[in-house]
Design an enzyme around this catalytic site. Sequence first.
Site, PDB file in Angstrom:
ATOM      1  N   TYR A 235       0.831  -1.198   0.000  1.00 27.10           N
ATOM      2  CA  TYR A 235       0.000   0.000   0.000  1.00 27.10           C
ATOM      3  C   TYR A 235       0.874   1.261   0.000  1.00 27.10           C
ATOM      4  CZ  TYR A 235      -3.705  -3.190   1.623  1.00 27.10           C
ATOM      5  OH  TYR A 235      -4.612  -4.205   1.740  1.00 27.10           O
ATOM      6  N   HIS A 243      -6.001   1.885  -1.260  1.00 25.48           N
ATOM      7  CA  HIS A 243      -6.036   0.537  -1.807  1.00 25.48           C
ATOM      8  C   HIS A 243      -4.610   0.090  -2.109  1.00 25.48           C
ATOM      9  CE1 HIS A 243     -10.374   0.199  -2.203  1.00 25.48           C
ATOM     10  NE2 HIS A 243     -10.414   1.415  -2.731  1.00 25.48           N
ATOM     11  N   LYS A 274      -4.853  -4.482  -9.650  1.00 24.89           N
ATOM     12  CA  LYS A 274      -3.575  -4.318  -8.982  1.00 24.89           C
ATOM     13  C   LYS A 274      -2.485  -4.914  -9.863  1.00 24.89           C
ATOM     14  CE  LYS A 274      -5.922  -5.016  -4.580  1.00 24.89           C
ATOM     15  NZ  LYS A 274      -6.318  -3.609  -4.476  1.00 24.89           N
TER      16      LYS A 274
END
EC number: 4.6.1.16
Length: 298
Positions: A235, A243, A274
Amino acid sequence: MIEIIVTEEGIPLIFNAEDWLKLREEHRIVGSLVGCLAQTPYQDHFKGLPLALLPEEATLLRENNVARLINHASLLKSPSSDVKAEYDKYCEKICDEQIECLMEERKRQITGNLDNIVAGKQRKLMGLKTKKKKGKSKGKCDEQISTPTETTVTIDRNKVLEEELSKVKPPPKSAICVQIFTAHPWLKSEELSDVKWNFPSSPTELLRYNVFRHFWQKGYFLTSGMKYGGDFLVYPGDPFQFHAYFVVICIDKNAPLRPVDLAALGRLGTAARKSIVLAYEGNNKEINYQTLKWSPIK
């Protein structure tokens, strides 16, 4: 120095709330809350202390002289009669303090509402009756007060206050909630002993720790990446506010990586929004990183 209690299963735990806050704010150590909340013990949506640390987190804190890995001999046996007596004494003290606070709060409410109480007693003595009639708005009622039978009635405010305060009774102690301890308050310092900590003890654990330390030194927050099938989630700030950017997966450079595995990881990164980062050890013992990303076919 922060004390980390290690269980017999080798799980590092933080029981002190101040230590938990300090680790998160000053050292970017997140961990995972695994305890139940004192007021709501029969739910598992929100967790409380203790805080379970990853072995990488505990090792990092130990190496930086931030924390000490310990255990308490007294935690492995039943409490003595002296500790039980001290606990009962503490519960009695907490109950008395809460009852005193509740009594003071009730008295404050009566004093603040004294004008309405006196006005109500005056209306009653003067023969006034308050009736309810429906107003123009649906579901609402307007107050209508009848004509008084006496012109005036004098009431002693101090006497009314004394009467109302005399009605205030302390609640039963069975209704008082005593906070459950998250840190043992009567542990003796002479019972502390350092834990023999062997993490990392294998090439895989060493790779995980080096990767964790690398991102932590870059200023990132890290948590377990188990829910995404990885080793770590990275993070840019506190996970309460951001997020994760990366799902880091530590792999053995000699282990085969099939095309279907790469496709699965690519789909995972796209679905989770991601970047998938593969971490592996290079020929010179340095850690190499490879990012996976879908590319459209033209």
